[in-house]
Structure formats: structure tokens, C-alpha cells
Write an enzyme that holds these catalytic residues in place. Structure first.
Site, short mmCIF file in Angstrom:
data_model
loop_
_atom_site.label_atom_id
_atom_site.label_comp_id
_atom_site.label_asym_id
_atom_site.label_seq_id
_atom_site.Cartn_x
_atom_site.Cartn_y
_atom_site.Cartn_z
N THR A 4 0.82 -1.21 0.00
CA THR A 4 0.00 0.00 0.00
C THR A 4 0.85 1.26 0.00
OG1 THR A 4 -1.88 -1.08 1.06
CG2 THR A 4 -1.70 1.29 1.34
N ASN A 26 -5.17 -9.47 -8.17
CA ASN A 26 -5.20 -10.16 -6.89
C ASN A 26 -6.46 -11.00 -6.69
OD1 ASN A 26 -6.39 -7.56 -6.97
ND2 ASN A 26 -6.64 -7.59 -4.76
N GLN A 78 1.29 -9.28 -6.17
CA GLN A 78 0.82 -10.66 -6.32
C GLN A 78 1.72 -11.49 -7.23
OE1 GLN A 78 -1.33 -12.26 -4.69
NE2 GLN A 78 -2.48 -10.65 -3.67
N SER A 85 5.55 -6.33 -1.75
CA SER A 85 5.13 -6.48 -0.36
C SER A 85 5.63 -7.82 0.15
CB SER A 85 3.61 -6.42 -0.28
OG SER A 85 3.20 -6.71 1.03
N HIS A 142 5.02 -9.63 2.87
CA HIS A 142 4.19 -10.64 3.53
C HIS A 142 3.43 -11.49 2.51
CE1 HIS A 142 -0.07 -9.17 3.37
NE2 HIS A 142 0.52 -8.03 3.11
N THR A 197 12.94 6.28 10.70
CA THR A 197 14.06 5.39 11.01
C THR A 197 13.87 4.05 10.29
OG1 THR A 197 14.40 6.45 13.11
CG2 THR A 197 15.30 4.24 12.87
N CYS A 253 -8.58 -7.26 1.23
CA CYS A 253 -8.68 -5.84 1.56
C CYS A 253 -10.07 -5.30 1.31
CB CYS A 253 -7.67 -5.04 0.75
SG CYS A 253 -6.01 -5.54 1.09
#
Lengths: 401, 380
Positions: free
Chosen positions: B70, B149, B178, B198, B200, B236, B323
Site C-alpha cells: 500500500t 489479486n 501478487q 510487499s 508478507h 528510522t 482488503c
């Protein structure tokens, strides 16, 4: 169709007369180092050609490495075939068929260095060209601008087929021009100077001035990382780290502020020259570019250069900063050089250094103090690291990745 | 438990978790600190960057670590649109993008940008001609996902990239969240300027991701602050996250070839078995689709009920994308493909990982048969 070897053409080596064997040997060493990650590869060198036998290694990756080896003018993925017209016909057909797309054109560029072969160049043209035209429907000849240029080289031992010429890095094999010391600060310019010196065949040992605690471990690391990039060209590089804190403090106390930069450079040059003597080098390489900063005006160079008559090579002397940055980007040192740590050149910078220092004056200022023992001490305490292409510290983290 | 919802998220590899814990506890320094602990953290970060770059065949300086898909999509689209707004205010995207692309576009629409939402065909695919016809002199950004997706359709990224070679000033953003590891893609050859990842989705950790920004492409950063990530993403750095992501990506790429074949075989099996189901309609196209996503409707069955029924057997599948599934709206992708709303409402998505097996697939088929029969009895 799988290529089984890569044919390497020498650059300027070919013109080096009786020294040729030495040059070829240096190039062969460079190629071996560059191809160390491919254990099955075999390198065969002759007077005017080198062959990398792939033995099953990935040709594309090998080519990627060869592109960076100095002393190679160009190279071609190739296939070796026996000196037999029928075999030649068959392999040519397989090779061109594998590259051919609908509607493309071709030509044959035969070269016969061994005149004893049964066909002359015209004959090869005829026999192979005819064979290809007969067997590949739609294939046409275009001698001016062909899509596929089949090179056939007839040599004493065999015939080599290739279709592609890839430009090499040019220059001379590293080490073929002798050894020099590179003054490596951590900035953008000096690694580029080192790279260019290596391109002209110099073997380089780097010298770095380290002033803890004014400069940090991380600025030293930066120089180690820069050296590692240069080591990538030749497998490894020596890095001499000179403890410089005491001298810098002495300069600060003894020399008027506006001349301190000039004296600092003179001291660095004297120390580098001492290390050069010890290491049997014959020159000093710097990243100076005319007029770039106060220490690089002609007057400054004249005042600084006085301390030695060893040749000082300045590969970047006439280059603009933007062009230097471009090379730094290409050789992947820019990002490292841009890390924001103090180095020996950025601390103790006088607010207004002399851009036109005079030799008489700097000599007079230096005459009130004997720097010689300090120089000897610094040279004795030099820490010499051998920086390898592969980072050992990196491997400490290996399991994390 | 059979987990068939890998497009929603994946189970982190144990090795990835180990890396995260080790880096977080042993090398917790701030990469911007001048001392040696900062130095170590910086080294880890740059090694992570080098590894991700190498695996994507790009330069390390082109990889920017973010918090995930995102954020990468937002930085890419808004950053590119805002920086280039003096050149033009027209953006092009498809009507089947992920919510983070759609919503970013809508937000830009509200501040005066004009967006062209390209339609898709019955397979969920954008046409290159449509892209070509939508391009205007004031077009600055085109954003097209690599793999949808919801249904797994692969978009013609290569063809669009080839088309855009004639339009050097347009920035081409590809959301590969994806696709990475499952559908190979070469960023340079496809003329991609910006690309979102992404972690994950490939067995890394939530909150880690990356954005590829091709050298020379310029974006306006969205966060103001300490100018980390070469001013593109202040805050950071998540060193442990970056290292764990690099590891997850390496392990994914190492297993990619075998994993793709395995998932492809499972999908073929599912497709074959399901086609004999009563009232089935398969939405994932046979050709030009990713190996891991399989989307279908069972006529007359409410998807949500069906999913809970399967859950009782320890099987986890999904309705549409995770989502948007909570919003209880029909799948946007399926509607855009011309699927009627009633059928779209009963759509399921099975999404696989490299580790899923044919045995699991057969068990899922059996459970689905059982659940469908039961539910049909109740509902009719």
C-alpha cells in the site's frame, strides 16, 4: 544452439611486440580472477587469441564478467568445429536456424588465417551460404546490413563460428604497466582515478590517511568499501592505512592556518612516497582535477609537488566533475563516496586556504619544525590490509540473509 | 489446517522470523548513528538492499524500503503525479487495480487530476490498444498491476512497456505484489519505472516492502522527516524488516521454479475437479493467469456462508481480495469482467503457496462437495 566457448580478441596488446607474452599472461590472470566464480571454466591463451571454454557454465554470466576485464578489445561467443566442410555446413545451419526469425537477412564473413584449408574465403561463402539458403526458407542475403552476421574463422587447429561481437572494456591488462600508489581519500574522485589507472594496466595499492578520533571508524570503513570495489577488478587490493593524527595536530600548531592545507598535502605526499619505495612502486596516482578545489590549482600543485620527483599521475586532471561523477556511478563507487563521514581532508579545513601558495613561504613555515621523525613514525606504523573482492564481515551476516 | 488464502497473506518462513529476531536484538542500532553500532545497522541495511536488487536484476540504488504494498503504491502514484503536475495532470490505470491504487487515484482526482480507468475484457485483461488510445500529451503516469489479486489474470506488462518505449516521459508503475516469485518479470526489459513489492505475500513479515524506482525517475516523497531512504521515505529504517524481507525474497526466488510448477499442477487439478461441480463458473482464465490464484463461483451459494462452512473443516479460503471482502461489496474485478452481480457475490478465491500439495487440494475438493450439498439442501 549452445555456444561452448568465448573467443577473446586482445586490444592494444597486439601491438606490443616482444613484450606480448608478458601482456597475454597478465590478461590471462585478469580473466582467471574475473571468472573465479565459475570453477568449470578453462582459459586457453595463444599469441593472438584467448578462449574461455565454458564447460557447462552459464555463458551469459561469464560474458557479464568479461565485459569489465581490462585489455580485452572485444569477444564473441563461439562454437568450435572440426576442419571438415560437411561438419561446418551442418553446424552453421544449426547456429543460424537457432537465431533466425521470419524475414531476416544474413551474410557470411569468412576469415582464413590458415591458407592450407581446402576452401578459400570465396569458397566458404559459396558452400555455406548456399547451404543456408537452401535449407532455411525465406532467408535472404544482405551484405551491407545483415541481421545475422556469421563469422567463420578457419585456423590451424579448428574452425570457429560466431555471430556476435561484444565490445570489451579496452585498456591494458592490470599489472602490465607496473605498480603505483593510489591516494584514496574517500571522496568521489580518487576511486575513479584508481579505476582509470588500472584501466591503463597499473597495479594499484591504496594509501589512506586516518586521523582518529577526528575521523571515525566508519570513514575508514568507507575507504575499505571503496577499495573492495576496486578489488573487484583484480581480485584483491592492498590498502595502507596511515596514522595521521599526530602530524595533523603538529601542522595545526606549527603552520599558519592559510598554509596548513598546503603543508598537509605535502606531508601526505612524502609519506605516500616512502610507502611507494617500500612497495617497489614507480608512481603515485591522485584524483586531482585542475582547479576543482584550493589544493588543486596549478599554484598549489606546484607547491605540493615540490616534495618528490616521483611521477604523479593524475588521470582526472582535465575532467569536469560531472564526467567524474558519471564514471563513479558506472563503477558503483558514487554511493559509497557520498556517505557523510569526515575524512582527513575535510577536518581542519582552514576557513580561507591559500589558492596560490608560494614554495618559498611553505618551505619557510615548515623549516621551524622537524617533521621528518613524525613521517618516519607514521610510515612505520602503517596498517596494511589486503582487501578481497568478497567481504568477510559480510559473511558474518551471511546466515541472516 | 489447510491454508489456501496465500494471496491475502502468507505464513512467514521460520528462517525469516529468526533473521528478524536476531537483527532486532543484536543489531538494533540506528543506521544514521555515527558510532559502530550504527555502522553495523547500516551495513545490514545496504546488504539487504543489494540482495533485493540482485534478485530483481536491478541496481541497489533503485531499491527503497517501505512498509509494504500500500505504501509503495501510494508513494509511486502520488509521488510521481505530484512531482510532474506542471507537465500534466492525466493518469491512466485499469478498473481492476488493488484498493491502494484505486483509492490513491481517487484522491488525486479530488485535487484536480484526471484519471482514465481502462476497462478489461471477459478475462480481466487490459488491452494494449486501449492504453495507447488513452494516452494524451498531458499523461504523466500509467499504473497497471502485473497480476490481478482477485482472479489471477496476468496483464500485458511487456506489451505496454514496449508501447511506452515511444513515450519516454510517461512514468510506468507496475504493482507486482501478487506476481513476484510466481510470474517472472524483467523490470528493465519491460521499461518499468516504478514497481511495488510487499514481503508478507512471499513469506516475509507484514509491515515490510519495497519500491523500485528506476534511476532517473523522480518522485515527490510523501513523508517529511529525517530524509532516510535517500529522501524518498523518511522514518528510522526498519533494518530487521529489510533483512528479513531480503531473506524471504531469496528463499522465494530459490524455490520459484519448482514452486510455480507445483502450484500450476494443483490449479489444473482444482480446475478439472471443479468443472464437474453443479452450477460452477470459473473466473480465472486458463491462459495468461498466475499459477497461484484460482477464482470461481458456485451458483446460488452465498460465498460468506460457504467459507465458514469450509472453516469448520479447517480449510481457509477467501471470498474476494482480503482488503475489500469485509466491505461486503461485490468483487470489482469480476463486475469489470462483465460477471453478473449475483454470480460475483458467490465468488471464491483459492490462493496457493509453493508448499501446498495436491493431497490438500483433493481434501478441499471433497470438503467443498460436502458443504455445497449441505448448503444447497438448506437454502433451497
Amino acid at each position: 544452439m549452445k555456444y561452448d566457448r568465448i573467443l577473446i580478441r586482445y586490444g592494444e596488446i597486439s601491438t606490443k611486440g616482444r613484450n606480448r607474452n608478458k601482456f597475454v599472461e597478465k590478461l590471462r590472470k585478469s580473466v582467471r580472477i574475473a571468472l573465479a566464480p565459475f570453477p568449470n571454466v578453462k582459459v586457453e591463451a595463444s599469441r593472438d587469441r584467448m578462449y574461455v571454454l565454458l564447460n557447462g557454465e552459464n555463458g551469459k554470466d561469464v560474458i557479464g564478467k568479461l565485459k569489465n576485464v581490462f585489455g580485452i578489445q572485444s569477444f564473441s561467443p563461439a562454437i568450435k568445429v572440426d576442419r571438415d566442410v560437411e561438419v561446418l555446413k551442418q553446424t552453421s545451419l544449426e547456429l543460424v536456424t537457432s537465431l533466425y526469425n521470419e524475414g531476416e537477412t544474413f551474410k557470411i564473413t569468412p576469415k582464413r588465417s590458415d591458407k592450407a584449408f581446402e576452401l578459400n574465403t570465396d569458397g566458404i561463402n559459396h558452400a555455406i551460404g548456399g547451404h543456408l539458403l537452401q535449407n532455411i526458407p525465406g532467408l535472404k542475403v544482405d551484405v551491407k546490413n545483415p541481421d545475422i552476421n556469421l563469422r567463420i574463422e578457419v585456423r590451424k587447429e579448428a574452425i570457429y563460428l560466431s555471430c556476435e561481437i561484444i565490445q570489451g572494456a579496452g585498456g591494458l591488462p592490470v599489472g602490465s604497466s607496473g605498480k603505483a600508489m593510489l591516494m584514496l581519500s574517500g571522496g568521489i574522485d580518487s576511486p575513479v582515478a584508481g579505476y582509470m589507472a588500472m584501466k591503463r594496466g597499473l597495479e594499484i595499492e591504496a594509501v589512506h590517511f586516518f586521523s582518529p578520533p577526528f575521523t571515525s571508524e566508519r570513514s575508514k570503513e568507507k575507504v575499505v568499501d571503496l577499495s573492495r570495489k576496486l578489488a573487484g577488478i583484480y581480485g584483491s587490493i592492498k590498502l595502507h592505512i596511515v596514522p595521521f593524527t599526530n602530524i595533523q595536530q603538529a601542522i595545526r600548531e606549527q603552520i599558519p592556518e592559510n598554509y596548513s592545507m598546503t603543508t598537509t598535502r605535502r606531508m601526505m605526499l612524502r609519506i605516500t612516497d616512502e610507502i611507494r619505495k617500500k612497495q617497489d612502486g614507480l608512481a603515485i596516482v591522485t584524483g586531482e582535477s585542475l582547479g576543482q578545489v584550493a589544493s588543486q590549482t596549478l599554484e598549489s600543485m606546484y607547491a605540493i609537488n615540490e616534495v618528490t620527483n616521483t611521477p604523479i599521475l593524475r588521470p582526472l586532471i582535465t575532467m569536469d566533475k560531472t564526467d567524474i561523477i558519471k564514471i563513479a556511478q558506472e563503477i558503483d563507487t558514487l554511493e559509497i563516496s557520498n556517505r557523510p563521514f569526515e575524512d582527513c581532508c575535510t577536518i581542519f579545513v582552514p576557513s580561507s586556504p591559500k589558492t596560490k601558495p608560494k614554495r618559498e613561504k611553505v618551505n619557510r613555515y615548515e623549516s621551524y619544525f622537524d617533521f621528518e621523525p613524525m613521517i618516519q613514525e607514521a610510515v612505520e606504523k602503517v596498517e596494511t590490509l589486503v582487501i578481497k573482492q568478497v567481504d568477510e564481515q559480510h559473511s558474518e551476516f551471511e546466515s541472516l540473509f | 489446517m489447510i491454508y489456501f488464502d496465500n494471496s491475502a497473506t502468507t505464513k512467514p518462513y521460520n528462517e525469516v522470523l529468526d533473521s528478524f529476531v536476531t537483527v532486532s536484538s543484536k543489531y538494533f542500532g540506528n543506521p544514521s548513528s555515527l558510532h559502530s553500532m550504527g555502522g553495523q545497522a547500516e551495513k545490514l541495511l545496504s546488504q539487504a538492499r543489494e540482495q533485493v536488487a540482485k534478485l530483481l536484476s536491478v541496481r541497489p540504488s533503485e531499491i527503497y524500503f517501505t512498509s509494504g504494498g500500500t505504501e509503495s503504491n501510494n508513494i509511486a502514484i502520488k509521488g510521481a503525479a505530484l512531482l510532474n503536475r506542471s507537465r500534466g495532470r492525466h493518469l491512466i490505470t485499469s478498473s481492476v487495480e488493488h484498493a491502494s491504487v484505486m483509492a490513491a487515484m481517487e484522491q488525486l482526482e479530488q485535487v484536480g487530476f484526471e484519471i482514465t480507468y481502462l476497462p478489461v475484457d471477459e478475462y480481466g485483461r487490459v488491452s494494449v490498444d486501449d492504453v495507447k488510445n488513452a494516452i494524451r500529451p498531458d499523461t504523466t503516469v500509467i499504473s497497471i498491476m502485473q497480476v490481478n489479486n482477485e482472479v489471477g489474470t496476468i496483464q500485458p506488462i511487456k506489451e505496454i512497456g514496449d508501447l511506452l518505449k515511444k513515450y519516454p516521459s510517461i512514468l510506468f508503475h507496475v504493482d507486482t505484489v501478487q506476481g513476484i516469485g510466481k510470474v517472472p518479470m524483467n523490470l528493465y526489459e519491460n521499461r518499468v519505472d516504478l514497481c511495488s513489492l510487499s514481503a508478507h505475500k512471499f513469506h516475509g513479515l507484514k509491515g515490510t516492502g519495497a519500491l523500485f524506482i528506476r534511476e532517473g525517475a523522480r518522485l515527490a516523497p510523501l513523508f517529511s522527516g529525517g530524509n532516510q531512504e535517500r529522501q524518498m521515505r523518511s522514518g528510522t529504517e526498519n533494518v530487521a524488516g529489510a533483512v528479513s524481507m531480503a531473506k524471504a525474497l531469496r528463499m522465494t526466488m530459490d524455490n520459484s521454479k519448482a514452486g510455480i510448477n507445483n502450484m500450476r499442477e494443483i490449479q489444473t487439478l482444482l480446475r478439472g475437479e471443479l468443472s464437474s461441480f453443479e452450477g460452477v463458473q470459473i473466473h480465472t482464465p486458463i491462459n495468461g493467469s498466475a499459477p497461484h490464484i484460482f477464482n470461481f463461483s458456485l451458483n446460488g451459494l452465498k460465498a460468506e456462508v460457504f467459507i465458514h462452512a469450509l472453516e469448520q473443516d479447517g480449510i481457509f479460503v477467501s471470498t474476494t481480495s482480503a482488503c475489500s471482502s469485509k466491505k461486503k461489496t461485490s468483487s470489482k474485478t469480476l463486475l469489470a469482467m462483465g460477471v453478473p452481480e449475483t454470480i460475483a457475490d458467490s465468488a471464491f478465491r483459492i490462493s496457493l503457496s509453493f508448499a501446498n500439495t495436491k493431497e490438500e487440494a483433493l481434501m478441499v475438493i471433497a470438503a467443498m462437495k460436502k458443504a455445497a450439498n449441505q448448503l444447497r439442501k438448506v437454502m433451497n
